[in-house]
Scaffold this motif. Sequence first.
Motif, PDB file in Angstrom:
ATOM      1  N   GLU A  17      31.581  -6.003  55.977  1.00  0.00           N
ATOM      2  CA  GLU A  17      31.636  -6.815  54.765  1.00  0.00           C
ATOM      3  C   GLU A  17      32.118  -8.193  55.189  1.00  0.00           C
ATOM      4  O   GLU A  17      32.691  -8.345  56.265  1.00  0.00           O
ATOM      5  CB  GLU A  17      32.596  -6.208  53.744  1.00  0.00           C
ATOM      6  N   LEU A  28      27.851  -5.906  53.817  1.00  0.00           N
ATOM      7  CA  LEU A  28      26.718  -6.373  54.611  1.00  0.00           C
ATOM      8  C   LEU A  28      25.704  -5.232  54.764  1.00  0.00           C
ATOM      9  O   LEU A  28      26.080  -4.067  54.756  1.00  0.00           O
ATOM     10  CB  LEU A  28      27.209  -6.816  55.995  1.00  0.00           C
ATOM     11  N   PRO A  29      24.416  -5.552  54.913  1.00  0.00           N
ATOM     12  CA  PRO A  29      23.399  -4.494  55.027  1.00  0.00           C
ATOM     13  C   PRO A  29      23.434  -3.777  56.378  1.00  0.00           C
ATOM     14  O   PRO A  29      22.885  -2.680  56.509  1.00  0.00           O
ATOM     15  CB  PRO A  29      22.080  -5.254  54.841  1.00  0.00           C
ATOM     16  N   SER A  30      24.036  -4.364  57.386  1.00  0.00           N
ATOM     17  CA  SER A  30      24.136  -3.718  58.699  1.00  0.00           C
ATOM     18  C   SER A  30      25.389  -4.237  59.394  1.00  0.00           C
ATOM     19  O   SER A  30      26.017  -5.190  58.925  1.00  0.00           O
ATOM     20  CB  SER A  30      22.884  -4.017  59.530  1.00  0.00           C
ATOM     21  N   THR A  65      23.550  -9.238  64.283  1.00  0.00           N
ATOM     22  CA  THR A  65      23.298  -8.193  63.301  1.00  0.00           C
ATOM     23  C   THR A  65      22.717  -7.009  64.057  1.00  0.00           C
ATOM     24  O   THR A  65      21.691  -7.137  64.728  1.00  0.00           O
ATOM     25  CB  THR A  65      22.274  -8.696  62.256  1.00  0.00           C
ATOM     26  N   ASP A  69      23.201   1.970  63.023  1.00  0.00           N
ATOM     27  CA  ASP A  69      24.241   2.178  62.006  1.00  0.00           C
ATOM     28  C   ASP A  69      25.426   2.956  62.551  1.00  0.00           C
ATOM     29  O   ASP A  69      26.543   2.813  62.068  1.00  0.00           O
ATOM     30  CB  ASP A  69      23.673   2.978  60.826  1.00  0.00           C
ATOM     31  N   ARG A 188      25.102   4.835  53.580  1.00  0.00           N
ATOM     32  CA  ARG A 188      24.277   4.192  52.545  1.00  0.00           C
ATOM     33  C   ARG A 188      24.148   5.120  51.362  1.00  0.00           C
ATOM     34  O   ARG A 188      23.832   6.291  51.521  1.00  0.00           O
ATOM     35  CB  ARG A 188      22.895   3.871  53.094  1.00  0.00           C
ATOM     36  N   SER A 200      22.138   0.151  45.311  1.00  0.00           N
ATOM     37  CA  SER A 200      22.472   0.797  46.578  1.00  0.00           C
ATOM     38  C   SER A 200      23.654   0.063  47.187  1.00  0.00           C
ATOM     39  O   SER A 200      23.812  -1.135  46.995  1.00  0.00           O
ATOM     40  CB  SER A 200      21.276   0.772  47.523  1.00  0.00           C
ATOM     41  N   TYR A 201      24.504   0.823  47.845  1.00  0.00           N
ATOM     42  CA  TYR A 201      25.617   0.153  48.511  1.00  0.00           C
ATOM     43  C   TYR A 201      25.884   0.759  49.873  1.00  0.00           C
ATOM     44  O   TYR A 201      25.478   1.876  50.180  1.00  0.00           O
ATOM     45  CB  TYR A 201      26.871   0.116  47.634  1.00  0.00           C
ATOM     46  N   VAL A 202      26.549  -0.031  50.712  1.00  0.00           N
ATOM     47  CA  VAL A 202      26.808   0.347  52.094  1.00  0.00           C
ATOM     48  C   VAL A 202      28.314   0.321  52.317  1.00  0.00           C
ATOM     49  O   VAL A 202      28.981  -0.608  51.888  1.00  0.00           O
ATOM     50  CB  VAL A 202      26.143  -0.659  53.056  1.00  0.00           C
TER      51      VAL A 202
END
Length: 223
Positions: A17, A28-30, A65, A69, A188, A200-202
């Motif tokens: 994050e 953050l997405p990754s 990035t 995961d 995820r 959707s959240y990570v």
Amino acid sequence: MTEGIRSGTAVGSFWAEEERCGGRAVALPSWLLTTSNEEVAATVARLYGGQSRSRDRQQDLFELTLDNDAIAVNVDGPEAVVNRLVLQQVEEHAPIHVCDGFNFLQPMDNAGDPCGCPESVFDRKAAARSGRGPKPDARLAFRLAAAPDLVIFHLTSSTWEFSDSLSAAVAGMERGDNGAQMTISLQRKAVTTRSGMAVSYVRPILSVIQQEFAAPGQLRLAA
Ligand SMILES: [Zn+2]
């Protein structure tokens, strides 16, 4: 203030994050790796795949990035973890409430005194959301299992999920003598809100793979 984690030793940070304007943490997405060491950036990119992300300010910082995961890590012991709840003063960024959910950890004069946080996790989260109560300040120092001699990395998160996973990992490590092999991963989830909107959240989590790995230098061949 970062009791347990020696500051200044890490030369790389993993982020799930980042803080946007107004001090709000956004997921953050990754994984995002930041380091000022070019060799560290190259090694992590080779191991996990990564695209560099440019940012004009902070020219001396490499930002990657990552494609993976899940990352296997070695954690030396409970001293590699800081897990507390902190409420910051909005403007001055000074902590005004630092506790473990039950007792104050700071300032030293009040350490050990009941802090008044609600007992229920639900109420704690509600208080944190409204800015009245503290939120997690969860930090982990680790090495990469794939390159244990490289450097120490840090991961800091303000999510309850990561804080909970750290608590479970520390409880396990306190029963063992050595560190543990663990995985930091991005979880995820897709949820549907009451109004029917799909969101959707990570979230980062830490899970223990194997307790008591033999730390480098402690490996002994059987006679
Ligand atoms: Zn408290």
